[in-house]
Design a protein around this motif. Sequence first.
Motif, PDB file in Angstrom:
ATOM      1  N   ALA A 102      -4.985  -1.988  -8.905  1.00  0.00           N
ATOM      2  CA  ALA A 102      -4.311  -2.102  -7.606  1.00  0.00           C
ATOM      3  C   ALA A 102      -5.004  -1.237  -6.560  1.00  0.00           C
ATOM      4  O   ALA A 102      -5.141  -1.642  -5.397  1.00  0.00           O
ATOM      5  CB  ALA A 102      -2.837  -1.706  -7.737  1.00  0.00           C
ATOM      6  N   VAL A 103      -5.463  -0.053  -6.946  1.00  0.00           N
ATOM      7  CA  VAL A 103      -6.197   0.813  -6.015  1.00  0.00           C
ATOM      8  C   VAL A 103      -7.496   0.142  -5.589  1.00  0.00           C
ATOM      9  O   VAL A 103      -7.878   0.191  -4.416  1.00  0.00           O
ATOM     10  CB  VAL A 103      -6.465   2.198  -6.656  1.00  0.00           C
ATOM     11  CG1 VAL A 103      -7.455   3.004  -5.826  1.00  0.00           C
ATOM     12  CG2 VAL A 103      -5.173   2.963  -6.820  1.00  0.00           C
TER      13      VAL A 103
ATOM     14  N   LEU B  65       0.831  -1.204   0.000  1.00  0.00           N
ATOM     15  CA  LEU B  65       0.000   0.000   0.000  1.00  0.00           C
ATOM     16  C   LEU B  65       0.868   1.258   0.000  1.00  0.00           C
ATOM     17  O   LEU B  65       0.548   2.237  -0.677  1.00  0.00           O
ATOM     18  CB  LEU B  65      -0.949  -0.004   1.196  1.00  0.00           C
ATOM     19  CG  LEU B  65      -2.003  -1.113   1.208  1.00  0.00           C
ATOM     20  CD1 LEU B  65      -2.824  -1.057   2.489  1.00  0.00           C
ATOM     21  CD2 LEU B  65      -2.892  -1.052  -0.010  1.00  0.00           C
TER      22      LEU B  65
ATOM     23  N   SER C  38      -6.405  -3.708   2.689  1.00  0.00           N
ATOM     24  CA  SER C  38      -6.196  -2.970   3.934  1.00  0.00           C
ATOM     25  C   SER C  38      -7.028  -3.580   5.061  1.00  0.00           C
ATOM     26  O   SER C  38      -6.599  -3.596   6.220  1.00  0.00           O
ATOM     27  CB  SER C  38      -6.514  -1.486   3.747  1.00  0.00           C
ATOM     28  OG  SER C  38      -7.882  -1.314   3.451  1.00  0.00           O
TER      29      SER C  38
ATOM     30  N   LEU D 172       2.177   1.714  -3.454  1.00  0.00           N
ATOM     31  CA  LEU D 172       1.122   2.270  -4.306  1.00  0.00           C
ATOM     32  C   LEU D 172       1.038   3.782  -4.118  1.00  0.00           C
ATOM     33  O   LEU D 172       0.903   4.534  -5.085  1.00  0.00           O
ATOM     34  CB  LEU D 172      -0.212   1.602  -3.962  1.00  0.00           C
ATOM     35  CG  LEU D 172      -1.374   1.830  -4.893  1.00  0.00           C
ATOM     36  CD1 LEU D 172      -1.081   1.288  -6.279  1.00  0.00           C
ATOM     37  CD2 LEU D 172      -2.626   1.174  -4.327  1.00  0.00           C
TER      38      LEU D 172
ATOM     39  N   ALA E 110      -6.700  -2.441  -3.126  1.00  0.00           N
ATOM     40  CA  ALA E 110      -6.089  -1.906  -1.902  1.00  0.00           C
ATOM     41  C   ALA E 110      -7.090  -1.832  -0.754  1.00  0.00           C
ATOM     42  O   ALA E 110      -6.719  -2.057   0.398  1.00  0.00           O
ATOM     43  CB  ALA E 110      -5.494  -0.526  -2.166  1.00  0.00           C
TER      44      ALA E 110
END
Length: 177
Positions: free
Chosen positions: A92-93, A66, A100, A69, A96
């Motif tokens: 990827a976002v 993260l 998380s 990123l 994420a």
Amino acid sequence: MCSAGSPTPGSNVEYGIEISKGLSLVAFHSPNAVVRGLDSVPRGDWPLVNVVRFSFQTMVGIGSLLALLGVVYLFVRVRRHRLPESAWFYRAVAVAGPLSLVALVCGWVVTEVGRQPWVVYEVMRTSEAVTGAGGIPVGYATLSVVYAGVVVAIVWILRRLAARPLELPEPTTTEER
């Protein structure tokens, strides 16, 4: 001696990097402090070492991804003065958020299962170290209210955007002659 790596049966560590007096510095801020390890406790009182290790490594790995990123975003934003354009970046976002949450749960596992060091120092038994639920309902209620507010704000913003989409300039095309 502080060593990071993969523990094996028999209290050995494979692929470890040893740092002389590292654990003494981390635990007691003194290079000469004596740190008692799990080998000083009866094996029946040991925590689930691999559960804590796997959860910690998962949490740190996800946190590192993260952070990477975020660094990629800042690099593109500052150096190129634009938002990232790669579809992989936005995939990827999207991943994420759930990752998380996985990191959060792994941190909780590390905290709760990792309370076992109190056993090493003979301060308390594991059964005495369990978190009480006194303030948890208030915390969850507050968190629920905040998330409900976020959901309402997102729905409001998306409805406004849907009612009046952004006006984009017409793309200019050049014909070759």
